[in-house]
Design a protein around this motif. Structure first.
Motif, PDB file in Angstrom:
ATOM      1  N   ILE A 128      37.959  31.788  42.739  1.00  0.00           N
ATOM      2  CA  ILE A 128      38.377  30.860  41.680  1.00  0.00           C
ATOM      3  C   ILE A 128      39.875  30.597  41.866  1.00  0.00           C
ATOM      4  O   ILE A 128      40.676  31.541  41.910  1.00  0.00           O
ATOM      5  CB  ILE A 128      38.115  31.458  40.270  1.00  0.00           C
ATOM      6  CG1 ILE A 128      36.657  31.912  40.150  1.00  0.00           C
ATOM      7  CG2 ILE A 128      38.447  30.451  39.172  1.00  0.00           C
ATOM      8  CD1 ILE A 128      36.394  32.874  38.993  1.00  0.00           C
ATOM      9  N   ILE A 129      40.211  29.337  42.017  1.00  0.00           N
ATOM     10  CA  ILE A 129      41.598  28.981  42.328  1.00  0.00           C
ATOM     11  C   ILE A 129      42.186  28.154  41.189  1.00  0.00           C
ATOM     12  O   ILE A 129      41.612  27.141  40.780  1.00  0.00           O
ATOM     13  CB  ILE A 129      41.668  28.211  43.668  1.00  0.00           C
ATOM     14  CG1 ILE A 129      41.044  29.073  44.775  1.00  0.00           C
ATOM     15  CG2 ILE A 129      43.104  27.833  44.018  1.00  0.00           C
ATOM     16  CD1 ILE A 129      40.741  28.330  46.053  1.00  0.00           C
ATOM     17  N   THR A 158      48.611  35.516  42.230  1.00  0.00           N
ATOM     18  CA  THR A 158      48.107  35.478  40.851  1.00  0.00           C
ATOM     19  C   THR A 158      47.273  34.227  40.565  1.00  0.00           C
ATOM     20  O   THR A 158      46.568  34.184  39.560  1.00  0.00           O
ATOM     21  CB  THR A 158      49.273  35.544  39.844  1.00  0.00           C
ATOM     22  OG1 THR A 158      50.177  34.486  40.152  1.00  0.00           O
ATOM     23  CG2 THR A 158      49.999  36.873  39.914  1.00  0.00           C
ATOM     24  N   ALA A 159      47.360  33.211  41.433  1.00  0.00           N
ATOM     25  CA  ALA A 159      46.632  31.965  41.162  1.00  0.00           C
ATOM     26  C   ALA A 159      45.236  31.968  41.775  1.00  0.00           C
ATOM     27  O   ALA A 159      44.524  30.969  41.699  1.00  0.00           O
ATOM     28  CB  ALA A 159      47.429  30.776  41.682  1.00  0.00           C
ATOM     29  N   ILE A 160      44.854  33.078  42.390  1.00  0.00           N
ATOM     30  CA  ILE A 160      43.535  33.156  43.025  1.00  0.00           C
ATOM     31  C   ILE A 160      42.806  34.380  42.477  1.00  0.00           C
ATOM     32  O   ILE A 160      43.357  35.485  42.454  1.00  0.00           O
ATOM     33  CB  ILE A 160      43.658  33.258  44.561  1.00  0.00           C
ATOM     34  CG1 ILE A 160      44.424  32.040  45.103  1.00  0.00           C
ATOM     35  CG2 ILE A 160      42.283  33.362  45.223  1.00  0.00           C
ATOM     36  CD1 ILE A 160      44.803  32.146  46.558  1.00  0.00           C
ATOM     37  N   ALA A 161      41.582  34.170  42.014  1.00  0.00           N
ATOM     38  CA  ALA A 161      40.773  35.295  41.517  1.00  0.00           C
ATOM     39  C   ALA A 161      39.465  35.350  42.301  1.00  0.00           C
ATOM     40  O   ALA A 161      38.932  34.302  42.712  1.00  0.00           O
ATOM     41  CB  ALA A 161      40.490  35.118  40.032  1.00  0.00           C
ATOM     42  N   THR A 184      35.403  39.119  37.246  1.00  0.00           N
ATOM     43  CA  THR A 184      36.445  39.075  38.279  1.00  0.00           C
ATOM     44  C   THR A 184      36.655  40.475  38.870  1.00  0.00           C
ATOM     45  O   THR A 184      36.259  41.478  38.268  1.00  0.00           O
ATOM     46  CB  THR A 184      37.790  38.584  37.696  1.00  0.00           C
ATOM     47  OG1 THR A 184      38.190  39.485  36.685  1.00  0.00           O
ATOM     48  CG2 THR A 184      37.693  37.171  37.158  1.00  0.00           C
TER      49      THR A 184
END
Lengths: 221, 286
Positions: A128-129, A158-161, A184
């Motif tokens: 998830i971006i 931090t911007a990618i899960a 996540t």
């Protein structure tokens, strides 16, 4: 205070649910018409158009499903938008899913011209971006690459899960309705280290704290 | 059962589960459900502390007090839950809780929610300073919504605590030295025995502050009459004394494995204890 009373949140949630349900119905009708009007198949092996609400993919997300030849694996790309509940800030999300479907749908009801089947379980992984191209991001706090100002490995991206998906679906006619639980890797890690705390303090064995349930609709092409 | 009825049941069930799943449209959401209460705001806790101070002045007449210090719970809510219970069990001797930053690991909604769920269990007033990890993602927005401002101060029984954001790399303009100086001033008619600074990153952390910045902060402390500063961030407890500035610096260990500290203040003295579960040892300055 910044937060609204709980009652207001419930009303907002109910409104979002109604909106999502209405959107799903409209989407179903539009997609069905598109399918009927088109004579050619979609490119790149796309078999379905997908619409999903929640499940960490945004309040609403749309995308495509590309199954493998055996239909054992499905690769789904979704573009979503999330409106944060309290600040009202919006951000975009790109979700890339790879799901494994080990069970064939089991027929549960047959009526003239339509069979309803149930796929008991599927699972998979997602990336998830957080969109920082069209959305307003604080680059020091939401980032794809660690900014130079920080020492090496000071923070992860931090911007990618990354997430684990588990779902079940109902197949009827040319459509699939699915419910998918998404957790996540931060949630999984927290559960591994704090399972007693989470189980004692949150519903559904603590899953309510770390998971997001999404519902979605796939229209087969 | 006909197919229409089955479909209705399916849609109803999905809607029900969707409704109970919480507001998690994205991993970057900002609505920790358990934080939706005024109980967590600085304003509410200042009012609780004022009430407590008044009651002590009327009924006990004491000027000494104890503060429980915790820091860096990050991804260990289970340990935080235990420590808050341990501290709450000592509520007769501890007057309030001070959280020295990094309540969360990545400033995420679910992490703030755990902290609020735990803090709801204590009736002691509590205060917190923001940590560098709390600022990640949308942590600052959540923080301001739940707790309030990042720089503030409180007074209790003749001691003033100046609590500020020292996360220089994540917050431009931090630390606000002018704020520290302004808050440290003694108002006419005010009786003050101690002035204590509290922030997450200690000014002595050479990986964050260069020597000029570190000196500027310590000099501000000295010029403002601050002779004790308390911090977290380094995960290892230490207690040092800077003779040239007459400044004591206490750094609390991270909370993992139920570690916390106790600050005891009397009219003329102060002391720190390093605690783990129910056992505490007095910290001596190096």
């Amino acid at each position: 205070m910044f937060f609204s009373p709980k009652g207001k949140t419930v009303i907002t949630k109910a409104a979002i649910i109604l909106f999502a349900m209405a959107s799903l119905c409209s989407f179903n009708a539009v997609a069905a018409e598109m399918v009927q009007n088109s004579k050619q198949s979609l490119p790149f092996g796309i078999k379905s158009i997908v619409m999903q609400g929640y499940g960490y993919s945004g309040n609403i997300a749309v995308g495509v499903d590309i199954p493998s030849d055996s239909e054992l694996f499905h690769f789904i790309t979704l573009l979503g938008v999330a409106q944060q509940t309290h600040s009202g800030k919006r951000h975009g999300l790109l979700t890339l899913k790879g799901n494994w479907h080990p069970f064939s749908p089991i027929p549960v009801s047959r009526s003239p011209g339509q069979t309803i089947s149930w796929e008991p379980f599927y699972t998979g992984l997602s990336v998830i971006i957080h969109d920082c191209i069209f959305s307003d991001c604080d680059d020091d706090r939401v980032f794809y690459e660690l900014p130079d100002k920080y020492p090496a490995d000071y923070y992860p991206r931090t911007a990618i899960a990354f997430a684990l998906n588990m779902g079940s679906s109902i197949v009827f006619g040319g459509s699939v309705v699915y419910a998918e639980l998404v957790i996540t890797t931060q949630g999984l890690d927290a559960y591994y280290h704090n399972r007693f705390f989470l189980a004692d303090n949150y519903d559904y064995w603590g899953l309510k704290s770390i998971a997001s349930l999404g519902i979605g609709l796939k229209i087969h092409y | 059962m006909n197919s229409d009825k089955t479909l209705m049941i399916v849609i109803f069930s999905l809607t029900f589960f969707f409704a109970v799943s919480g507001c998690k449209s994205s991993p970057w959401e900002d609505c920790p459900e358990n934080c939706q209460s005024d109980r967590f705001s600085i304003e509410t806790n200042l009012a609780l502390l004022k009430e407590k101070e008044k009651s002590i002045q009327i009924n006990e007449g004491r000027t000494d007090f104890k503060v429980a210090l915790i820091a860096d719970s990050q991804r260990h809510p289970e340990d935080l839950d235990t420590v808050i219970e341990l501290i709450s069990n000592r509520r007769e001797e501890i007057d309030f809780i001070l959280f020295l930053g990094d309540l969360t690991d990545a400033g995420l909604e679910m992490e703030f929610d755990w902290v609020c769920k735990i803090l709801k269990k204590t009736d002691l007033p509590f205060f917190a300073v923001i940590g560098n990890h709390d600022l990640l993602n949308y942590g600052e927005e959540i923080w301001r919504g739940v707790f309030g401002p990042l720089d503030y101060s409180l007074s209790f029984l003749g001691t003033k605590f100046i609590l500020f954001n020292s996360n220089k790399m994540e917050s431009s303009g931090a630390p606000n030295l002018a704020f520290i100086k302004a808050q440290a001033k003694i108002e006419p008619g005010e009786t003050r025995f101690h002035t204590i600074a509290g922030a997450h990153v200690p000014p002595s952390d050479g990986s964050i502050f260069n020597s000029a910045e570190s000196k500027a902060i310590k000099d501000t402390f000295m010029e403002s009459g601050i002779h004790v500063s308390i911090h977290g961030h380094l995960h290892k407890s230490s207690y040092t004394y800077d003779e040239t500035r007459d400044l004591y610096q206490y750094i609390i260990s991270r909370l993992e494995n139920n570690k916390y500290g106790i600050l005891t203040i009397t009219r003329n003295e102060f002391s720190f204890e390093n605690c783990s579960n129910n056992s505490c040892t007095v910290a001596l300055p190096e």
